[in-house]
Design a protein around this motif. Structure first.
Motif, PDB file in Angstrom:
ATOM      1  N   GLU A 161       6.774  16.780   7.011  1.00 42.26           N
ATOM      2  CA  GLU A 161       5.328  16.600   7.186  1.00 42.26           C
ATOM      3  C   GLU A 161       5.027  15.624   8.324  1.00 42.26           C
ATOM      4  OE1 GLU A 161       1.084  16.656   6.329  1.00 42.26           O
ATOM      5  OE2 GLU A 161       2.761  18.054   6.140  1.00 42.26           O
ATOM      6  N   LEU A 162       5.659  14.453   8.328  1.00 42.03           N
ATOM      7  CA  LEU A 162       5.355  13.448   9.336  1.00 42.03           C
ATOM      8  C   LEU A 162       5.777  13.897  10.731  1.00 42.03           C
ATOM      9  CD1 LEU A 162       4.215  10.656   9.897  1.00 42.03           C
ATOM     10  CD2 LEU A 162       6.484   9.703   9.413  1.00 42.03           C
ATOM     11  N   ALA A 163       6.832  14.705  10.818  1.00 42.84           N
ATOM     12  CA  ALA A 163       7.318  15.155  12.127  1.00 42.84           C
ATOM     13  C   ALA A 163       6.263  15.958  12.887  1.00 42.84           C
ATOM     14  CB  ALA A 163       8.579  15.990  11.955  1.00 42.84           C
ATOM     15  N   ARG A 164       5.289  16.496  12.192  1.00 43.07           N
ATOM     16  CA  ARG A 164       4.240  17.292  12.834  1.00 43.07           C
ATOM     17  C   ARG A 164       3.172  16.410  13.476  1.00 43.07           C
ATOM     18  NH1 ARG A 164       1.757  20.618   8.348  1.00 43.07           N
ATOM     19  NH2 ARG A 164       0.699  21.645  10.103  1.00 43.07           N
ATOM     20  N   TYR A 165       3.224  15.094  13.207  1.00 44.23           N
ATOM     21  CA  TYR A 165       2.175  14.181  13.688  1.00 44.23           C
ATOM     22  C   TYR A 165       2.820  12.956  14.338  1.00 44.23           C
ATOM     23  CZ  TYR A 165      -0.580  17.044  10.483  1.00 44.23           C
ATOM     24  OH  TYR A 165      -1.169  18.099   9.838  1.00 44.23           O
ATOM     25  N   PRO A 166       3.313  13.110  15.565  1.00 48.77           N
ATOM     26  CA  PRO A 166       4.008  11.982  16.213  1.00 48.77           C
ATOM     27  C   PRO A 166       3.128  10.749  16.390  1.00 48.77           C
ATOM     28  CG  PRO A 166       3.627  13.799  17.758  1.00 48.77           C
ATOM     29  CD  PRO A 166       3.332  14.319  16.392  1.00 48.77           C
TER      30      PRO A 166
ATOM     31  N   ALA B 240       3.318   8.919  13.174  1.00 49.72           N
ATOM     32  CA  ALA B 240       4.636   8.290  13.059  1.00 49.72           C
ATOM     33  C   ALA B 240       4.710   7.013  13.887  1.00 49.72           C
ATOM     34  CB  ALA B 240       5.719   9.286  13.498  1.00 49.72           C
ATOM     35  N   ALA B 241       4.093   7.023  15.077  1.00 49.00           N
ATOM     36  CA  ALA B 241       4.108   5.836  15.938  1.00 49.00           C
ATOM     37  C   ALA B 241       3.341   4.689  15.284  1.00 49.00           C
ATOM     38  CB  ALA B 241       3.525   6.173  17.301  1.00 49.00           C
ATOM     39  N   LEU B 242       2.191   4.991  14.670  1.00 48.72           N
ATOM     40  CA  LEU B 242       1.414   3.943  13.995  1.00 48.72           C
ATOM     41  C   LEU B 242       2.178   3.380  12.802  1.00 48.72           C
ATOM     42  CD1 LEU B 242      -2.162   5.521  14.094  1.00 48.72           C
ATOM     43  CD2 LEU B 242      -1.465   3.369  15.166  1.00 48.72           C
ATOM     44  N   LEU B 243       2.816   4.231  12.042  1.00 55.56           N
ATOM     45  CA  LEU B 243       3.606   3.753  10.902  1.00 55.56           C
ATOM     46  C   LEU B 243       4.755   2.870  11.386  1.00 55.56           C
ATOM     47  CD1 LEU B 243       3.648   7.027   8.770  1.00 55.56           C
ATOM     48  CD2 LEU B 243       2.564   4.867   8.122  1.00 55.56           C
ATOM     49  N   ALA B 244       5.343   3.230  12.545  1.00 54.75           N
ATOM     50  CA  ALA B 244       6.423   2.403  13.099  1.00 54.75           C
ATOM     51  C   ALA B 244       5.896   1.031  13.507  1.00 54.75           C
ATOM     52  CB  ALA B 244       7.056   3.121  14.292  1.00 54.75           C
ATOM     53  N   ARG B 245       4.693   0.988  14.085  1.00 57.16           N
ATOM     54  CA  ARG B 245       4.112  -0.301  14.467  1.00 57.16           C
ATOM     55  C   ARG B 245       3.847  -1.165  13.226  1.00 57.16           C
ATOM     56  NH1 ARG B 245      -1.069   0.763  17.894  1.00 57.16           N
ATOM     57  NH2 ARG B 245      -1.158  -1.545  17.771  1.00 57.16           N
ATOM     58  N   LEU B 246       3.533  -0.542  12.127  1.00 56.10           N
ATOM     59  CA  LEU B 246       3.311  -1.268  10.881  1.00 56.10           C
ATOM     60  C   LEU B 246       4.627  -1.639  10.176  1.00 56.10           C
ATOM     61  CD1 LEU B 246       0.300   0.720   9.362  1.00 56.10           C
ATOM     62  CD2 LEU B 246       0.352  -1.754   9.755  1.00 56.10           C
TER      63      LEU B 246
ATOM     64  N   HIS C  99      -8.543  10.644  10.809  1.00 56.05           N
ATOM     65  CA  HIS C  99      -8.981   9.685   9.788  1.00 56.05           C
ATOM     66  C   HIS C  99      -7.818   8.793   9.369  1.00 56.05           C
ATOM     67  CE1 HIS C  99     -11.289   8.181   6.355  1.00 56.05           C
ATOM     68  NE2 HIS C  99     -10.191   8.354   5.623  1.00 56.05           N
ATOM     69  N   PHE C 100      -6.653   9.377   9.172  1.00 57.12           N
ATOM     70  CA  PHE C 100      -5.483   8.596   8.767  1.00 57.12           C
ATOM     71  C   PHE C 100      -5.112   7.599   9.858  1.00 57.12           C
ATOM     72  CE2 PHE C 100      -0.770   8.856   7.302  1.00 57.12           C
ATOM     73  CZ  PHE C 100      -0.923   7.717   6.536  1.00 57.12           C
ATOM     74  N   ALA C 101      -5.199   8.019  11.110  1.00 55.60           N
ATOM     75  CA  ALA C 101      -4.896   7.107  12.219  1.00 55.60           C
ATOM     76  C   ALA C 101      -5.859   5.922  12.214  1.00 55.60           C
ATOM     77  CB  ALA C 101      -4.959   7.856  13.544  1.00 55.60           C
TER      78      ALA C 101
ATOM     79  N   VAL D 272       0.869  -1.172   0.000  1.00 58.80           N
ATOM     80  CA  VAL D 272       0.000   0.000   0.000  1.00 58.80           C
ATOM     81  C   VAL D 272       0.905   1.219   0.000  1.00 58.80           C
ATOM     82  CG1 VAL D 272      -1.787   1.296   1.227  1.00 58.80           C
ATOM     83  CG2 VAL D 272      -1.795  -1.207   1.276  1.00 58.80           C
ATOM     84  N   VAL D 273       0.769   2.071  -1.013  1.00 60.08           N
ATOM     85  CA  VAL D 273       1.553   3.292  -1.110  1.00 60.08           C
ATOM     86  C   VAL D 273       0.617   4.469  -0.839  1.00 60.08           C
ATOM     87  CG1 VAL D 273       2.940   4.775  -2.607  1.00 60.08           C
ATOM     88  CG2 VAL D 273       3.193   2.283  -2.745  1.00 60.08           C
ATOM     89  N   ILE D 274       0.896   5.194   0.249  1.00 58.73           N
ATOM     90  CA  ILE D 274       0.046   6.298   0.690  1.00 58.73           C
ATOM     91  C   ILE D 274       0.805   7.592   0.414  1.00 58.73           C
ATOM     92  CG2 ILE D 274      -1.284   7.221   2.620  1.00 58.73           C
ATOM     93  CD1 ILE D 274      -0.705   4.379   3.961  1.00 58.73           C
ATOM     94  N   CYS D 275       0.214   8.473  -0.377  1.00 62.12           N
ATOM     95  CA  CYS D 275       0.931   9.646  -0.871  1.00 62.12           C
ATOM     96  C   CYS D 275       0.271  10.934  -0.413  1.00 62.12           C
ATOM     97  CB  CYS D 275       0.966   9.646  -2.399  1.00 62.12           C
ATOM     98  SG  CYS D 275       1.728   8.199  -3.149  1.00 62.12           S
ATOM     99  N   GLY D 276       1.081  11.878   0.071  1.00 64.36           N
ATOM    100  CA  GLY D 276       0.593  13.230   0.258  1.00 64.36           C
ATOM    101  C   GLY D 276       0.542  13.717   1.686  1.00 64.36           C
ATOM    102  N   LEU D 277      -0.097  14.873   1.856  1.00 67.11           N
ATOM    103  CA  LEU D 277      -0.182  15.551   3.146  1.00 67.11           C
ATOM    104  C   LEU D 277      -1.179  14.869   4.081  1.00 67.11           C
ATOM    105  CD1 LEU D 277      -0.314  19.242   1.853  1.00 67.11           C
ATOM    106  CD2 LEU D 277       1.667  18.079   2.843  1.00 67.11           C
ATOM    107  N   ILE D 278      -0.930  15.021   5.371  1.00 68.38           N
ATOM    108  CA  ILE D 278      -1.821  14.468   6.392  1.00 68.38           C
ATOM    109  C   ILE D 278      -2.827  15.555   6.757  1.00 68.38           C
ATOM    110  CG2 ILE D 278      -1.958  13.390   8.670  1.00 68.38           C
ATOM    111  CD1 ILE D 278       1.007  12.596   8.292  1.00 68.38           C
ATOM    112  N   ARG D 279      -3.856  15.698   5.960  1.00 67.72           N
ATOM    113  CA  ARG D 279      -4.828  16.775   6.188  1.00 67.72           C
ATOM    114  C   ARG D 279      -5.856  16.401   7.261  1.00 67.72           C
ATOM    115  NH1 ARG D 279      -4.554  16.914   0.267  1.00 67.72           N
ATOM    116  NH2 ARG D 279      -3.512  18.831  -0.386  1.00 67.72           N
ATOM    117  N   ALA D 280      -6.068  15.120   7.473  1.00 70.80           N
ATOM    118  CA  ALA D 280      -7.067  14.652   8.446  1.00 70.80           C
ATOM    119  C   ALA D 280      -6.413  13.579   9.308  1.00 70.80           C
ATOM    120  CB  ALA D 280      -8.298  14.111   7.720  1.00 70.80           C
TER     121      ALA D 280
END
Length: 386
Positions: A42-47, A50-56, A16-18, A5-13
């Motif tokens: 971009e990701l640094a603004r949403y720790p 980042a934690a969920l992506l690390a778990r994945l 919802h992304f979580a 799964v390739v997820i592209c772009g800004l984290i506007r929501a």
């Protein structure tokens, strides 16, 4: 079969992304690779993200955002997709999506999909395997959804080489058209001629929409463009969502004219009417089957489209298209004159892009615009849920 799964772009929501990432975690599919591709910082603004992506155990790939803005940020879209695909081999089956418009149901359906080798294309064979999409505007060639689609990584890379010439040559291209025309328009005289006078969508203006439909219905070039897209979809694309009623949807189209299928609000399962653009989105491959196979009520437009499918969809279709280049160019000029009378004139060679200024007042405005865009997107998502 390796999948990603390739997820592209800004984290506007972010909420919802979580939810989306937590849904993928609940699938417990360690064989499903997750890649997040975005801009540096971009990701640094949403720790929490980042934690969920690390778990994945997701791959996070970042790059500096382009300082050139094209319509719909299509350059940004292509750059983010290319960077996400860059860590994958060509034979990985990929679901492409966005952090703000994504759903776990898409992942379930993706896991049920099996890559399908594309037949030898009658007009072009840009993909080795079908690329699966979720919908397209039937009356606007190459206007195919660009948010969610699935295909082999090697095929999807071909969508990433955005031709800058398109911005000068083809007026009013939507970002979706820019993306998909990248693979379909080069070497295709019908699409090249039609996109040279591309009218685009007209929103919130029923009289102008009616006038535009009158121009298109009378245009031999428009009929050819509709036919060519039906051929390309039959040969190169598939639909992403399960479509067990494909045959029934096709049969249900037989009671309506092609004009009605393209523009009218109908009780056909495979059509989704856009309330402000007054165009129908084809959300079932069964509707495109009907267009390709001529399963619609008789009308002048339908007759012309059927003749164009027969001319360009046969074994010698590409040769016939090349012979028709001068005729197609002349028809494009006629359409251009008619569109100018509607106030939809030619692009005039003006480049539809802007350079991003850096520093000072412009930087502050850019940050404010990005913030407001996120707010608007979040409000639209809340309205949709209501």
């Amino acid at each position: 079969m390796r999948r990603a799964v390739v997820i592209c772009g800004l984290i506007r929501a972010p909420a919802h992304f979580a939810d989306y990432l937590e849904g993928i975690l609940r699938l417990a599919r360690p064989d499903l690779r997750v890649i997040y591709s975005s801009w540096t910082g971009e990701l640094a603004r949403y720790p929490e993200i980042a934690a969920l992506l690390a778990r994945l155990r997701a791959d996070v790939v970042e790059q500096a955002a382009p300082d050139l803005t094209l319509p719909g940020h299509i350059l940004h879209q292509a750059a983010a997709l290319e960077r996400g695909l860059s860590v994958l081999d060509d034979d990985v089956f990929v679901l492409k999506t966005r952090p703000d418009i994504c759903g776990v149901q898409d992942v379930h359906e993706f896991l049920d999909l099996t890559p399908e080798a594309a037949p030898l294309g009658r007009l072009a064979a840009p993909f080795g395997h079908r690329v699966h999409v979720v919908g397209m505007f039937g009356a606007h060639p190459a206007y195919i959804n660009d948010i969610v689609f699935a295909g082999m990584a090697g095929d999807l890379r071909r969508l990433c080489f955005v031709p800058f010439l398109f911005g000068l040559k083809y007026p009013r291209l939507a970002p979706e058209q820019w993306l998909w025309a990248t693979v379909f328009a080069p070497g295709n005289p019908v699409l090249d001629a039609y996109l040279s006078v591309n009218p685009g969508l007209i929103f919130d203006d029923a009289p102008r929409n009616a006038a535009l439909r009158a121009v298109l219905v009378d245009s031999p070039l428009f009929a050819c463009a509709v036919a060519v897209m039906a051929i390309l979809v039959r040969d190169c694309l598939g639909y992403f969502h399960p479509d067990p009623q494909r045959g029934a949807v096709k049969a249900s189209c037989g009671g309506y004219s092609l004009e009605a299928l393209l523009w009218q609000r109908l009780a056909v399962a495979g059509l989704d009417h856009h309330p402000t653009a007054l165009n129908n989105t084809f959300v079932s491959v069964g509707v495109m089957d009907a267009v390709h196979d001529g399963v619609y009520a008789a009308s002048p437009l339908g007759t012309r489209v059927g003749a164009a499918v027969a001319r360009y969809g046969g074994a010698n279709g590409r040769a016939a298209m090349m012979r028709d280049r001068e005729m197609l160019a002349a028809e494009a000029m006629d359409v251009g004159v008619a569109l100018s009378a509607l106030g939809v004139g030619p692009a005039g060679g003006k480049a539809p892009w802007t350079m991003v200024e850096t520093g000072g007042y412009a930087t502050g405005l850019e940050a404010e615009v990005n913030h407001l865009r996120r707010v608007v997107d979040q409000l639209q998502a809340r309205i949709a849920r209501i």
